[in-house]
Design a protein around this motif. Structure first.
Motif, PDB file in Angstrom:
ATOM      1  N   HIS A  86       0.858  -1.182   0.000  1.00  0.00           N
ATOM      2  CA  HIS A  86       0.000   0.000   0.000  1.00  0.00           C
ATOM      3  C   HIS A  86       0.897   1.236   0.000  1.00  0.00           C
ATOM      4  CE1 HIS A  86      -3.497  -2.475   1.164  1.00  0.00           C
ATOM      5  NE2 HIS A  86      -2.609  -3.152   1.874  1.00  0.00           N
TER       6      HIS A  86
ATOM      7  N   ILE B 160       1.034   4.930   0.910  1.00  0.00           N
ATOM      8  CA  ILE B 160       0.267   5.832   1.764  1.00  0.00           C
ATOM      9  C   ILE B 160       0.892   7.218   1.673  1.00  0.00           C
ATOM     10  CG2 ILE B 160      -0.603   6.206   4.094  1.00  0.00           C
ATOM     11  CD1 ILE B 160       0.262   3.121   4.430  1.00  0.00           C
TER      12      ILE B 160
ATOM     13  N   GLN C 155      -2.762  10.604   4.797  1.00  0.00           N
ATOM     14  CA  GLN C 155      -3.453   9.326   4.690  1.00  0.00           C
ATOM     15  C   GLN C 155      -2.912   8.386   5.763  1.00  0.00           C
ATOM     16  OE1 GLN C 155      -2.493   8.240   0.602  1.00  0.00           O
ATOM     17  NE2 GLN C 155      -4.595   8.733  -0.011  1.00  0.00           N
TER      18      GLN C 155
ATOM     19  N   ILE D 224      -3.177   4.070   7.604  1.00  0.00           N
ATOM     20  CA  ILE D 224      -3.542   2.657   7.464  1.00  0.00           C
ATOM     21  C   ILE D 224      -3.523   2.016   8.850  1.00  0.00           C
ATOM     22  CG2 ILE D 224      -1.168   1.878   7.015  1.00  0.00           C
ATOM     23  CD1 ILE D 224      -2.422  -0.171   5.013  1.00  0.00           C
TER      24      ILE D 224
END
Length: 116
Positions: A68, A70, A74, A76
């Motif tokens: 991912h 990021i 942002q 996670i």
């Protein structure tokens, strides 16, 4: 008041920086900075749930085999027992906040590198 300027600092991995913003048994909040091309060891936490929130740059998070990217502003979530690895695959430093509940101290299990 706590900030990166007055927080307890430590160095980890290959020239990565961390600042403890909150350091309690029930919660850990760390501001981290990873230079370009650095990474942590792949690992998991049996109990701790984590949330990574990017302040600047792009953090690559490998989570259970899926990557991912990021970006700034942002985040996670990493659930307990999820195998993960934070990486900076970019050419610029990345800064982020890691919130762990409860603390990850004594709850980190590195996964051996089996490259051949």
């Amino acid at each position: 008041m706590i900030s990166k300027d007055n927080a307890e600092h430590y160095v980890w991995g290959d020239k990565c920086d961390g600042w403890y913003l909150v350091k309690n048994q029930d919660m850990l909040v760390i501001h981290e900075k990873m230079p370009a091309g650095t990474q942590e060891k792949r690992h998991y936490h049996a109990v701790s749930r984590q949330f990574f929130f990017v302040l600047e740059g792009v953090l690559t998070m490998e989570l259970e085999g899926e990557k991912h990217a990021i970006g700034a502003q942002q985040g996670i979530e990493i659930p307990p027992e999820a195998k993960h690895q934070a990486r900076n695959d970019s050419n610029n430093p990345v800064e982020f906040i890691v919130i762990s509940h409860p603390t990850t101290r004594g709850d980190r299990f590195d996964i051996p590198d089996i490259t051949s």
